[in-house]
Design a protein around this motif. Structure first.
Motif, PDB file in Angstrom:
ATOM      1  N   THR A 313      20.825 -18.553  19.636  1.00  0.00           N
ATOM      2  CA  THR A 313      19.989 -19.621  20.192  1.00  0.00           C
ATOM      3  C   THR A 313      18.522 -19.355  19.937  1.00  0.00           C
ATOM      4  OG1 THR A 313      21.629 -20.041  21.929  1.00  0.00           O
ATOM      5  CG2 THR A 313      19.398 -20.863  22.300  1.00  0.00           C
ATOM      6  N   LEU A 314      18.106 -18.100  20.083  1.00  0.00           N
ATOM      7  CA  LEU A 314      16.706 -17.750  19.844  1.00  0.00           C
ATOM      8  C   LEU A 314      16.315 -18.009  18.387  1.00  0.00           C
ATOM      9  CD1 LEU A 314      16.389 -14.430  21.898  1.00  0.00           C
ATOM     10  CD2 LEU A 314      15.424 -16.663  22.459  1.00  0.00           C
ATOM     11  N   ALA A 315      17.212 -17.697  17.449  1.00  0.00           N
ATOM     12  CA  ALA A 315      16.922 -17.949  16.029  1.00  0.00           C
ATOM     13  C   ALA A 315      16.788 -19.445  15.762  1.00  0.00           C
ATOM     14  CB  ALA A 315      18.015 -17.342  15.158  1.00  0.00           C
ATOM     15  N   LEU A 316      17.663 -20.243  16.373  1.00  0.00           N
ATOM     16  CA  LEU A 316      17.594 -21.690  16.193  1.00  0.00           C
ATOM     17  C   LEU A 316      16.336 -22.264  16.823  1.00  0.00           C
ATOM     18  CD1 LEU A 316      19.076 -24.091  15.010  1.00  0.00           C
ATOM     19  CD2 LEU A 316      20.368 -24.295  17.148  1.00  0.00           C
ATOM     20  N   VAL A 317      15.962 -21.732  17.988  1.00  0.00           N
ATOM     21  CA  VAL A 317      14.726 -22.172  18.645  1.00  0.00           C
ATOM     22  C   VAL A 317      13.518 -21.860  17.767  1.00  0.00           C
ATOM     23  CG1 VAL A 317      13.185 -21.642  20.572  1.00  0.00           C
ATOM     24  CG2 VAL A 317      15.593 -22.107  20.997  1.00  0.00           C
ATOM     25  N   LEU A 318      13.541 -20.704  17.113  1.00  0.00           N
ATOM     26  CA  LEU A 318      12.438 -20.335  16.220  1.00  0.00           C
ATOM     27  C   LEU A 318      12.310 -21.331  15.067  1.00  0.00           C
ATOM     28  CD1 LEU A 318      10.235 -18.279  15.539  1.00  0.00           C
ATOM     29  CD2 LEU A 318      11.941 -16.984  14.238  1.00  0.00           C
ATOM     30  N   VAL A 319      13.441 -21.798  14.547  1.00  0.00           N
ATOM     31  CA  VAL A 319      13.415 -22.811  13.475  1.00  0.00           C
ATOM     32  C   VAL A 319      12.736 -24.084  13.978  1.00  0.00           C
ATOM     33  CG1 VAL A 319      14.845 -24.306  12.034  1.00  0.00           C
ATOM     34  CG2 VAL A 319      15.442 -21.889  12.300  1.00  0.00           C
ATOM     35  N   PHE A 320      13.103 -24.525  15.169  1.00  0.00           N
ATOM     36  CA  PHE A 320      12.496 -25.738  15.730  1.00  0.00           C
ATOM     37  C   PHE A 320      10.996 -25.564  15.940  1.00  0.00           C
ATOM     38  CE2 PHE A 320      16.811 -27.089  16.831  1.00  0.00           C
ATOM     39  CZ  PHE A 320      16.720 -28.446  16.573  1.00  0.00           C
ATOM     40  N   LEU A 321      10.591 -24.408  16.430  1.00  0.00           N
ATOM     41  CA  LEU A 321       9.172 -24.193  16.703  1.00  0.00           C
ATOM     42  C   LEU A 321       8.351 -24.121  15.415  1.00  0.00           C
ATOM     43  CD1 LEU A 321       9.320 -21.612  19.652  1.00  0.00           C
ATOM     44  CD2 LEU A 321       9.052 -24.088  19.757  1.00  0.00           C
ATOM     45  N   VAL A 322       8.890 -23.474  14.381  1.00  0.00           N
ATOM     46  CA  VAL A 322       8.161 -23.393  13.107  1.00  0.00           C
ATOM     47  C   VAL A 322       8.038 -24.781  12.486  1.00  0.00           C
ATOM     48  CG1 VAL A 322       8.259 -22.508  10.750  1.00  0.00           C
ATOM     49  CG2 VAL A 322       8.778 -20.995  12.671  1.00  0.00           C
ATOM     50  N   LEU A 323       9.141 -25.536  12.454  1.00  0.00           N
ATOM     51  CA  LEU A 323       9.080 -26.894  11.909  1.00  0.00           C
ATOM     52  C   LEU A 323       8.171 -27.777  12.757  1.00  0.00           C
ATOM     53  CD1 LEU A 323      12.818 -27.522  10.913  1.00  0.00           C
ATOM     54  CD2 LEU A 323      10.881 -27.075   9.390  1.00  0.00           C
ATOM     55  N   GLY A 324       8.197 -27.576  14.079  1.00  0.00           N
ATOM     56  CA  GLY A 324       7.317 -28.343  14.946  1.00  0.00           C
ATOM     57  C   GLY A 324       5.855 -28.054  14.683  1.00  0.00           C
ATOM     58  N   TYR A 325       5.545 -26.777  14.434  1.00  0.00           N
ATOM     59  CA  TYR A 325       4.155 -26.444  14.105  1.00  0.00           C
ATOM     60  C   TYR A 325       3.728 -27.118  12.805  1.00  0.00           C
ATOM     61  CZ  TYR A 325       0.239 -23.938  12.145  1.00  0.00           C
ATOM     62  OH  TYR A 325      -0.953 -23.647  11.560  1.00  0.00           O
ATOM     63  N   LEU A 326       4.585 -27.067  11.771  1.00  0.00           N
ATOM     64  CA  LEU A 326       4.236 -27.686  10.493  1.00  0.00           C
ATOM     65  C   LEU A 326       4.053 -29.194  10.648  1.00  0.00           C
ATOM     66  CD1 LEU A 326       6.641 -25.746   8.099  1.00  0.00           C
ATOM     67  CD2 LEU A 326       4.180 -25.412   8.397  1.00  0.00           C
ATOM     68  N   LEU A 327       4.890 -29.810  11.495  1.00  0.00           N
ATOM     69  CA  LEU A 327       4.769 -31.252  11.719  1.00  0.00           C
ATOM     70  C   LEU A 327       3.418 -31.606  12.327  1.00  0.00           C
ATOM     71  CD1 LEU A 327       6.184 -34.071  11.814  1.00  0.00           C
ATOM     72  CD2 LEU A 327       6.899 -33.462  14.141  1.00  0.00           C
ATOM     73  N   TYR A 328       3.074 -30.930  13.400  1.00  0.00           N
ATOM     74  CA  TYR A 328       1.818 -31.252  14.081  1.00  0.00           C
ATOM     75  C   TYR A 328       0.605 -30.752  13.305  1.00  0.00           C
ATOM     76  CZ  TYR A 328       4.244 -32.925  18.218  1.00  0.00           C
ATOM     77  OH  TYR A 328       5.021 -33.659  19.074  1.00  0.00           O
ATOM     78  N   ALA A 329       0.749 -29.632  12.590  1.00  0.00           N
ATOM     79  CA  ALA A 329      -0.375 -29.138  11.784  1.00  0.00           C
ATOM     80  C   ALA A 329      -0.721 -30.129  10.683  1.00  0.00           C
ATOM     81  CB  ALA A 329      -0.037 -27.773  11.198  1.00  0.00           C
ATOM     82  N   GLY A 330       0.312 -30.746  10.074  1.00  0.00           N
ATOM     83  CA  GLY A 330       0.043 -31.766   9.074  1.00  0.00           C
ATOM     84  C   GLY A 330      -0.688 -32.957   9.661  1.00  0.00           C
ATOM     85  N   MET A 331      -0.329 -33.333  10.890  1.00  0.00           N
ATOM     86  CA  MET A 331      -1.018 -34.443  11.545  1.00  0.00           C
ATOM     87  C   MET A 331      -2.463 -34.064  11.870  1.00  0.00           C
ATOM     88  SD  MET A 331       2.076 -35.660  14.059  1.00  0.00           S
ATOM     89  CE  MET A 331       1.112 -36.995  14.752  1.00  0.00           C
ATOM     90  N   PHE A 332      -2.666 -32.838  12.311  1.00  0.00           N
ATOM     91  CA  PHE A 332      -4.034 -32.381  12.578  1.00  0.00           C
ATOM     92  C   PHE A 332      -4.866 -32.350  11.296  1.00  0.00           C
ATOM     93  CE2 PHE A 332      -2.441 -30.400  16.607  1.00  0.00           C
ATOM     94  CZ  PHE A 332      -3.354 -31.007  17.452  1.00  0.00           C
ATOM     95  N   ALA A 333      -4.229 -31.932  10.200  1.00  0.00           N
ATOM     96  CA  ALA A 333      -4.959 -31.893   8.928  1.00  0.00           C
ATOM     97  C   ALA A 333      -5.353 -33.297   8.496  1.00  0.00           C
ATOM     98  CB  ALA A 333      -4.097 -31.226   7.853  1.00  0.00           C
ATOM     99  N   GLY A 334      -4.433 -34.258   8.653  1.00  0.00           N
ATOM    100  CA  GLY A 334      -4.766 -35.638   8.324  1.00  0.00           C
ATOM    101  C   GLY A 334      -5.872 -36.180   9.199  1.00  0.00           C
ATOM    102  N   ALA A 335      -5.839 -35.836  10.507  1.00  0.00           N
ATOM    103  CA  ALA A 335      -6.902 -36.280  11.407  1.00  0.00           C
ATOM    104  C   ALA A 335      -8.239 -35.654  11.028  1.00  0.00           C
ATOM    105  CB  ALA A 335      -6.537 -35.922  12.855  1.00  0.00           C
ATOM    106  N   GLY A 336      -8.212 -34.386  10.623  1.00  0.00           N
ATOM    107  CA  GLY A 336      -9.452 -33.723  10.247  1.00  0.00           C
ATOM    108  C   GLY A 336     -10.074 -34.308   8.998  1.00  0.00           C
ATOM    109  N   ALA A 337      -9.241 -34.858   8.085  1.00  0.00           N
ATOM    110  CA  ALA A 337      -9.772 -35.434   6.857  1.00  0.00           C
ATOM    111  C   ALA A 337     -10.474 -36.756   7.089  1.00  0.00           C
ATOM    112  CB  ALA A 337      -8.640 -35.624   5.851  1.00  0.00           C
ATOM    113  N   THR A 338     -10.278 -37.377   8.269  1.00  0.00           N
ATOM    114  CA  THR A 338     -10.901 -38.688   8.535  1.00  0.00           C
ATOM    115  C   THR A 338     -12.275 -38.567   9.171  1.00  0.00           C
ATOM    116  OG1 THR A 338      -9.890 -38.875  10.750  1.00  0.00           O
ATOM    117  CG2 THR A 338      -8.601 -39.680   8.870  1.00  0.00           C
ATOM    118  N   ILE A 339     -12.701 -37.361   9.538  1.00  0.00           N
ATOM    119  CA  ILE A 339     -13.990 -37.187  10.227  1.00  0.00           C
ATOM    120  C   ILE A 339     -14.942 -36.403   9.349  1.00  0.00           C
ATOM    121  CG2 ILE A 339     -12.931 -37.295  12.512  1.00  0.00           C
ATOM    122  CD1 ILE A 339     -13.071 -34.263  12.642  1.00  0.00           C
TER     123      ILE A 339
END
Length: 448
Positions: A313-339
């Motif tokens: 379960t811990l290994a699977l949770v780590l997969v979700f957290l890493v993918l979640g970081y990449l998802l939100y980091a991409g959104m933050f990067a897109g937001a940063g490019a607009t300012i």
């Protein structure tokens, strides 16, 4: 398109080393755990010191019991708790207002006023009353009782707790005495029975419900904390490039998406390194604390030596957290490019932060009913799955198709957000001036 190109690796290395070598990184990485542990030790010392000072200060408490129901018993209980208590017979005929007026001129620091109704039923109960009727009447006394504690000064919580506990024990003894029971320990009657809810999965694995609920909330808070810090760091890393004079040279040497990916991974690597140090320090502290409190935990029914660790379960949770970081980091990067300036950074990050807050709030409902229909649906939605599916994996037995669907949709969403953010970044990285509006961003995505 292979993301692991030498150019991306060079950007990752540059972003990582640039931040790791800074004084801010060293100070926050090494200083924050020491500061938190120091504050915890200081808080514990102050609590213990305050309780010690409160116990050392002698206070005289008067017990005014006009019905003579529990006065003597309460004095015995308080004296047993090392609190100076006496019967305040001179105050027993007074109302609360009269007693309050006379308290300052009396010899009492505290005055416990027990209303006459508390002992009326027991006092007038006929000898022929059955034990059942007497017990019923004595129980009714508790509903009618409104006891007031008058104090000259602030009452420390440890003293207040002792008085409440003694009052409860004395009340039980009085009720038992009214039905002819004398030699019974009220503490044994009032002792609460505790139990632990254990969920048994289809594989036969037993999980402590309370333990994993706390773990789910802890991971949700940790993920929110990480995104709050490093999401802003991604935005500011993008903003730094836009404000520098070498961005044109960098874009001419590598593709914009390579620069964006390198910054996301580089900043993420900084976060992983920092979290690894923090986790190691807190893990050592937790192990020391659990070892020191092993006997107390054993009395509560928790055997830390045989505590099951769900590695899968811990290994699977780590997969979700890493993918979640990449998802939100991409959104933050897109937001940063607009300012184009620091002033607009918070406004650009606000929509992304709202998408982080919503799943954090949903986790608190999911842990109460992890298999509810809405919880199952929300746990598969990409923007919610990093936190909600994590909570469900810890608490409930999640079917394979559900977490597998959540992983696939989350991975596809990461690619989709990366594509959108890359098109925004491709145009926005070279545009300076005022912040881009929504129609401009849509046009960048369509024609970027």
């Amino acid at each position: 398109m292979n993301p692991l190109t030498p150019k991306v690796a060079a950007v990752v290395r540059r972003e990582f080393m640039l931040r790791v070598k800074s004084k801010w990184f060293l100070l926050s990485t090494l200083g924050l755990p020491v500061l938190i542990l120091g504050l915890m030790v200081l808080a514990g010392f102050l609590v213990v010191r305050g309780a010690t000072d409160a116990g050392e200060t002698r206070r005289v408490i008067g017990i005014a019991d006009p019905a003579d129901f529990i006065g003597d018993l309460l004095v015995e209980e308080l004296v047993a708790d090392s609190i100076d208590a006496v019967r305040a017979t001179d105050m027993e005929g007074l109302s609360i207002d009269e007693a309050r007026a006379r308290l300052l001129s009396s010899t009492y620091d505290l005055l416990l006023m027990i209303p006459r109704v508390a002992g009326t039923r027991a006092a007038v109960m006929p000898d022929s009353a059955s034990g059942e009727s007497a017990a019923e009447a004595a129980g009714q006394d508790a509903e009618d009782r409104e006891t007031t504690l008058l104090a000259r000064d602030n009452v420390p919580s440890v003293v207040e707790s002792s008085i409440r506990s003694a009052l409860q024990r004395a009340s039980v003894r009085a009720r038992l005495r009214s039905v002819g029971v004398q030699s019974v320990d009220p503490g044994a009657l009032l002792r609460r029975m505790s139990f632990d809810v254990v969920n048994v999965t289809e594989s036969g694995e037993a999980r402590s419900q309370d333990l994993y609920r706390g773990l789910s909330l802890g991971i949700a808070f940790f993920f929110y904390f990480v995104l709050l810090i490093y999401g802003q760091m991604v935005v500011r890393a993008i903003l730094e490039e836009k404000q520098s004079d070498i961005v044109e040279v960098m874009v001419s040497s590598l593709r914009p998406w390579e620069l964006m990916l390198g910054k996301i991974v580089g900043v993420g690597a900084v976060g992983i390194a920092q979290m690894a140090v923090w986790s190691s320090v807190f893990a050592i502290g937790a192990i020391y604390g659990l070892t020191a409190g092993a006997s107390a935990l054993a009395e509560a029914g928790i055997d830390i030596a045989n505590l099951p660790i769900p590695w899968g379960t811990l290994a699977l949770v780590l997969v979700f957290l890493v993918l979640g970081y990449l998802l939100y980091a991409g959104m933050f990067a897109g937001a940063g490019a607009t300012i184009s300036n620091e002033h607009d950074a918070q406004q650009a990050m606000l929509p992304v932060m709202m998408l982080i807050i919503l799943p954090f709030m949903a986790v608190q409902g999911v842990i109460q009913n992890p298999n509810a229909g809405w919880a199952v649906v929300v746990s598969i939605i990409p923007f919610f799955s990093p936190l909600v599916m994590t909570a469900r994996l810890f608490i409930a037995s999640v079917p394979v198709w559900q977490w597998l669907a959540a992983v696939v949709l989350l991975a596809l969403s990461v690619l989709g957000v990366a594509w959108v953010a890359g098109r925004i970044y491709r145009v926005g990285i070279l545009i300076k001036g005022q912040r881009a509006n929504l129609p401009q961003v849509v046009r960048w995505i369509r024609h970027g």
